[in-house]
Write an enzyme that holds these catalytic residues in place. Sequence first.
Site, PDB file in Angstrom:
ATOM      1  CB  CYS A 170      -0.978  -0.048   1.167  1.00 17.74           C
ATOM      2  SG  CYS A 170      -2.469   0.950   0.917  1.00 17.74           S
ATOM      3  NE  ARG A 201      -9.676   4.616   1.681  1.00 14.15           N
ATOM      4  CZ  ARG A 201      -8.458   5.146   1.705  1.00 14.15           C
ATOM      5  NH1 ARG A 201      -8.206   6.240   0.978  1.00 14.15           N
ATOM      6  NH2 ARG A 201      -7.491   4.609   2.422  1.00 14.15           N
ATOM      7  CG  HIS A 218      -3.985  -3.829   3.557  1.00 12.39           C
ATOM      8  ND1 HIS A 218      -2.834  -3.328   4.094  1.00 12.39           N
ATOM      9  CD2 HIS A 218      -4.522  -2.812   2.818  1.00 12.39           C
ATOM     10  CE1 HIS A 218      -2.671  -2.066   3.725  1.00 12.39           C
ATOM     11  NE2 HIS A 218      -3.689  -1.739   2.950  1.00 12.39           N
TER      12      HIS A 218
END
EC number: 6.3.5.13
Length: 238
Positions: free
Chosen positions: A94, A127, A192
């Site tokens: 990330c 997002r 993640h």
Amino acid sequence: MSTSILRLVWIYPDLLSTYGDRGNLLVLSHRAEARQIMTESIMVRSDQVVPREADIYLIGGGEDGPQSLAAQKLIADGAVTDAAARDKVVFSVCAGYQIMGRSFIAGDRQHAGLGLLDITSDRGPTRAVGELAGDVHPQLGLPTLTGFENHGGRTHIGQESAPLVPQVSHGIGNDETSEGAWRGKVIGTYLHGPALARNPQLADLLLSWAVGRPVDQLGQLDDTWSQQLRQERLAALA
């Protein structure tokens, strides 16, 4: 390896350690020691010097302010750049993934990255949040990548790096087409989960690079539970 012990460095946990990314360190240590490969886990805070003699460097995700500060410190420190030049393994997630590139946007400003991957990152229109999956670049010889993404950035890959996943089947990834990037022994991803818990074969690839042995010479492990986790996540997408 730099020594008889595999040295794993977790970079700046005080700045970049969201969504359980420390789990990547734990997974590598567990999978190595289960094969009788002794490990040393080193957590380096942002006020400390990053060790130059290590085998695998890991960096996680975080917010804009910590991300820009981490990039400045890593550029000044120089250890990760030097490690990559010496063919050491770097695994970034990330915000850490964006730092490995040439530039990224944080706090509405463009910041310089380490340039270890030929990527640039900017802001996306929305997002990206949710499950992501896709087939890994064939040269890496890995099964479908699976994980969880939560980022506002979009990443663009240049000619000197390749996408980790050339075409996502679910999710946004870099740009609604590809996910992650790699060059040499440097890999970056938005995933993640933590990523290596969801993708144990990827963890084994990093270990094989670090110890200088093919994956099939590392020894088999019982991956019943990790494979069950993978199948549950992939089935949910289907």
